[in-house]
Design a protein around this motif. Structure first.
Motif, PDB file in Angstrom:
ATOM      1  N   SER A  65       0.813  -1.221   0.000  1.00  0.00           N
ATOM      2  CA  SER A  65       0.000   0.000   0.000  1.00  0.00           C
ATOM      3  C   SER A  65       0.843   1.266   0.000  1.00  0.00           C
ATOM      4  O   SER A  65       0.384   2.310   0.417  1.00  0.00           O
ATOM      5  N   CYS A  68      -0.682   4.233  -1.742  1.00  0.00           N
ATOM      6  CA  CYS A  68      -1.735   4.871  -0.946  1.00  0.00           C
ATOM      7  C   CYS A  68      -1.119   5.772   0.115  1.00  0.00           C
ATOM      8  O   CYS A  68      -1.579   6.886   0.348  1.00  0.00           O
ATOM      9  N   GLN A  72      -1.704   9.874   1.077  1.00  0.00           N
ATOM     10  CA  GLN A  72      -2.581   9.972   2.241  1.00  0.00           C
ATOM     11  C   GLN A  72      -2.781  11.428   2.656  1.00  0.00           C
ATOM     12  O   GLN A  72      -1.826  12.188   2.756  1.00  0.00           O
ATOM     13  N   CYS A  77      -7.846   6.231  -0.754  1.00  0.00           N
ATOM     14  CA  CYS A  77      -7.255   4.957  -1.127  1.00  0.00           C
ATOM     15  C   CYS A  77      -8.376   3.935  -1.271  1.00  0.00           C
ATOM     16  O   CYS A  77      -8.701   3.230  -0.318  1.00  0.00           O
ATOM     17  N   PHE A 329      -6.310   3.675   6.777  1.00  0.00           N
ATOM     18  CA  PHE A 329      -7.268   3.952   5.702  1.00  0.00           C
ATOM     19  C   PHE A 329      -8.687   3.676   6.173  1.00  0.00           C
ATOM     20  O   PHE A 329      -9.521   3.132   5.456  1.00  0.00           O
TER      21      PHE A 329
END
Lengths: 365, 373
Positions: A65, A68, A72, A77, A329
């Motif tokens: 990830s 992502c 952020q 995401c 997330f």
């Protein structure tokens, strides 16, 4: 002071003048709201679409990830959803068998849609429900017809949420009718029990009932009897729904004029046939809209089983973001789950509003 | 005869089931060596509680820990009810606005927040709060206000005796204003002349406290929060747990209260408003004397159950780590196994809260109810 005559103008400009810019305060309000709305939409679009990451590569150690994490704060995401949606929807149900849970979800939705249509409101509907619930049980448990057996401890996700809510309402409803009748009974002891039940349950939060079910229930059972956690939670939910539904139904019973009872009495009907043939059909019809509103509340309340460790839709989603790759997330996940809850509740809410108009038609002149 | 038979039968079933359950519980508890009874309340709890309104250390007894939890429940429920009522009323009135955009946005708010589980909303707010920067990089929108993953910090007045006197003066002024406003209303209804009440209000609620401040020379010093490396010193810091819980309760319940307020206002028939206009009442007085008194009769009963719901929903604190009565009692349950007693305590606390809210609201409802002959 005379107000100027109403200008009978139509067209978009007249509409704007009448609804958005009819005084300087309203003009100011409209402009402020438009600015806020535009800024908010622009932010959501930028975050949720433009800068969003939709999928990430999966390596040998699971999803990676990093992409992502790089965006952020400025971008969503959605990869967490594409990676984890099956876990959110079906929990720990065996991966290859999840088609069964999917059919269960579809069956439930079909049942709801059918029960919502007035032309199916006849006694045979109860039969359809019984058959469908049996089919659902068969699909979830399996163990026959070559289906692999799946214990209740592995049920989860949306399927579990729908089971808890639907079985809860289906069992609580007859219970609630009995309790509502009992509360209006002329027999003091029966009335007293029903009042005690309703007030005790309504006086405490659902969460304490669930804790009771998970902590106290094993204490109350004889040595060796060990009910499954899911079943215990379901019992707590049924008791909770029953108390609330009983009050709604009692409202309907109270709304019926006394003449209905007297007429039934004059016909020589017994207590049970008076209620079954005369009173309940009318009383239930009166309270359909508040009943639907209660169902919405119940559907949302099933999410509380999370606190006793059942993996319903919300709990499964929380578990999904416990994975190291997806930590941080949470917002995206909650938005996805929120969308599912919203779809069900909003549909019920719109339905209840339509029904209210429809059921009140005969009262309009 | 049949009546007696039915009741005896029901009684036998109820007594039978209960004695069976209690018998089982006694046998099970005996087997587990858990002493029943409330003696454990005096024992040392050893349970840390981050937020306490009264002094508390882990060395204190279970009883004190539970009282701390109960106060935390009451604290969040109280602010929740106050703020949700204010926000809900504003939204409910705004939904009836002639401004199409405002009305539509407010009904979107209601639909949206009503149809999401409260628990989900709490998690969402909590996740957003945890995504805030650490104390060192705290968001600092205006002087003295810091927003970080430690919560919201803001300055408070450095409280002195003089401030207490000023507050007292303000409260007395408020009471006097209410009394004089009521008297003015009665006079107006007698002779039909409408009087302005604001000069009295300003005199009693602003000039009087201001005089007290000046004569006592109350110093206006603010206790400012200042960020250190890991924590914030000074001022008041609202923890993320409390903040998320309160915020969630307010946002969620305001949507329901807005609907209650709207339906209450709409229940007042339009003829009443036209009649009061025909009598020459100002529109503010139409609202105050004609619309609100009648709307309140429709609003108060459902509002009461909404308050009860809010108080009960505060128990969701356990899911995000705010230590309310449920959270502390369940922790205690895991420590000492006194499940029956602790569940009884939780139920007792909530039944007391519920009954108190009902009693207060019913008293109020009786005062505003339509007097029928």
């Amino acid at each position: 002071m005379r107000t100027p005559p109403v200008q009978e103008r139509s067209g978009p400009i007249a509409w704007l003048r009448q609804n958005l810019f009819y005084s300087w305060i309203s003009t100011l309000t409209t402009i402020v709201l438009l600015v806020v709305l535009a800024k908010f939409s622009a932010f959501v679009f930028q975050w949720g679409v433009v800068n969003a990451i939709w999928s990430v590569p999966t390596g040998s150690q699971g999803p990676n990830s990093d992409a992502c994490k790089a965006v952020q704060g400025s971008g969503a995401c959605w990869a967490v959803i594409t990676d984890k949606y099956r876990f959110m929807l079906f929990g720990m149900y065996p991966f290859e068998e999840q088609w069964r849970a999917l059919i269960v979800v579809l069956l439930f939705i079909g049942l709801y849609v059918m029960s919502g249509m007035k032309r199916f409101w006849r006694p045979a509907l109860a039969g359809v429900w019984t058959l469908a619930l049996m089919a659902i049980g068969l699909l979830m448990w399996g163990g026959v017809f070559g289906l692999q057996f799946v214990p209740q401890t592995q049920w989860g996700g949306l399927a579990l949420t729908l089971i808890l809510a639907t079985v809860g309402v289906a069992v609580a409803f007859p219970l609630a009718i009995l309790v509502a009748l009992g509360r209006r009974s002329k027999l003091p002891f029966i009335r007293w029990i029903c009042v005690a039940y309703v007030e005790m349950i309504r006086g405490v939060p659902l969460i304490t009932l669930l804790f009771m079910a998970s902590v106290m229930f094993p204490l109350l059972m004889p040595e060796g009897v060990n009910l499954d956690k899911l079943l215990r939670a379901q019992v707590a939910i049924i008791l909770f729904f029953g108390a609330y539904l009983a009050e709604v139904i009692r409202g309907g019973l109270q709304a019926l004029p006394k003449g209905q009872y007297e007429a039934a009495h004059a016909l020589g009907l017994s207590y049970w046939s008076t209620n079954r043939k005369i009173i309940l059909p009318q009383a239930l019809q009166l309270v359909i809209p508040p009943l639907v509103n209660n169902f919405i509340g119940f559907f949302k309340d099933t999410s509380l089983v999370l606190v006793i460790g059942l993996y319903d839709l919300l709990a499964a989603s929380r578990a999904a973001i416990g994975e190291p790759a997806w930590q941080g997330f949470a917002v995206e996940t909650y938005i996805f789950v929120g969308f599912i809850y919203f779809a069900f509740c909003f549909a019920m809410s719109k339905y209840s509003q339509k029904l209210e108009v429809h059921l009140n038609q005969h009262r309009k002149r | 005869m049949r009546r007696v038979v039915w009741q005896v039968l029901a009684a036998l079933i109820v007594i039978g089931v209960f004695s069976w359950l209690i018998g089982n519980a006694q046998a099970n508890l005996g087997a587990r060596n858990v002493a029943s009874g409330f003696g454990f309340l005096q024992r040392e709890a050893g349970l840390p509680i981050a937020e306490h309104l009264i002094p508390y250390t882990p060395a204190d007894s279970y009883l004190r820990a539970l009282v701390v939890g109960m106060l935390n429940t009451l604290w969040v429920a109280f602010w929740g009810i106050v703020l949700a009522t204010i926000l809900g009323t504003v939204i409910g009135v705004a939904r009836l606005s002639k401004n199409w955009l405002l009305a539509k946005l407010m009904s979107a708010y209601v639909e949206f927040f009503r149809d999401l589980p409260l628990l989900l909303q709490l998690f969402l707010w909590y996740a957003l709060l945890q995504g805030l920067p650490p104390v060192r990089q705290a968001i600092h929108p205006i002087a003295g206000v810091y927003l970080s993953n430690r919560g919201l910090s803001f300055p408070v007045l450095d409280w002195q005796t003089a401030h207490s006197w000023t507050l007292l003066a303000f409260i007395l002024g408020l009471i006097a204003t209410v009394i004089s406003a009521k008297r003015a209303t009665r006079k107006s209804l007698d002779d039909g002349r409408q009087r302005a009440t604001w000069p009295t209000a300003v005199l009693l609620m602003a000039v009087m406290p201001a005089t007290v401040v000046i004569t006592l020379g109350a110093p206006f010093a603010l206790d400012m929060p200042s960020p250190r490396s890991f924590n914030i010193r000074g001022g008041v810091t609202v923890s993320p747990e409390f903040f998320a819980l309160l915020f969630g309760l307010v946002i969620y319940n305001a949507a329901f209260i807005a609907e209650i307020v709207r339906s209450g206002i709409q229940s007042v028939s339009h003829g009443q408003i036209e009649a009061s206009r025909a009598l020459g009442l100002k529109s503010s007085n139409t609202l105050k004397w004609i619309v609100f008194p009648q709307a309140l009769r429709v609003i108060v009963p459902p509002l009461t159950s909404q308050y009860l719901n809010l108080a009960k929903q505060s128990s969701l604190a356990v899911a995000i780590g705010y230590q309310d009565i449920v959270s502390i009692a369940t922790t205690a349950m895991n420590q000492n196994g006194q499940a029956v007693e602790l569940v009884a305590i939780i139920m007792g606390v909530y039944l007391t809260i519920s009954l108190s809210i009902s009693a207060l609201m019913n008293h109020y409802n009786a005062r505003i109810a339509l007097v029928e002959r």
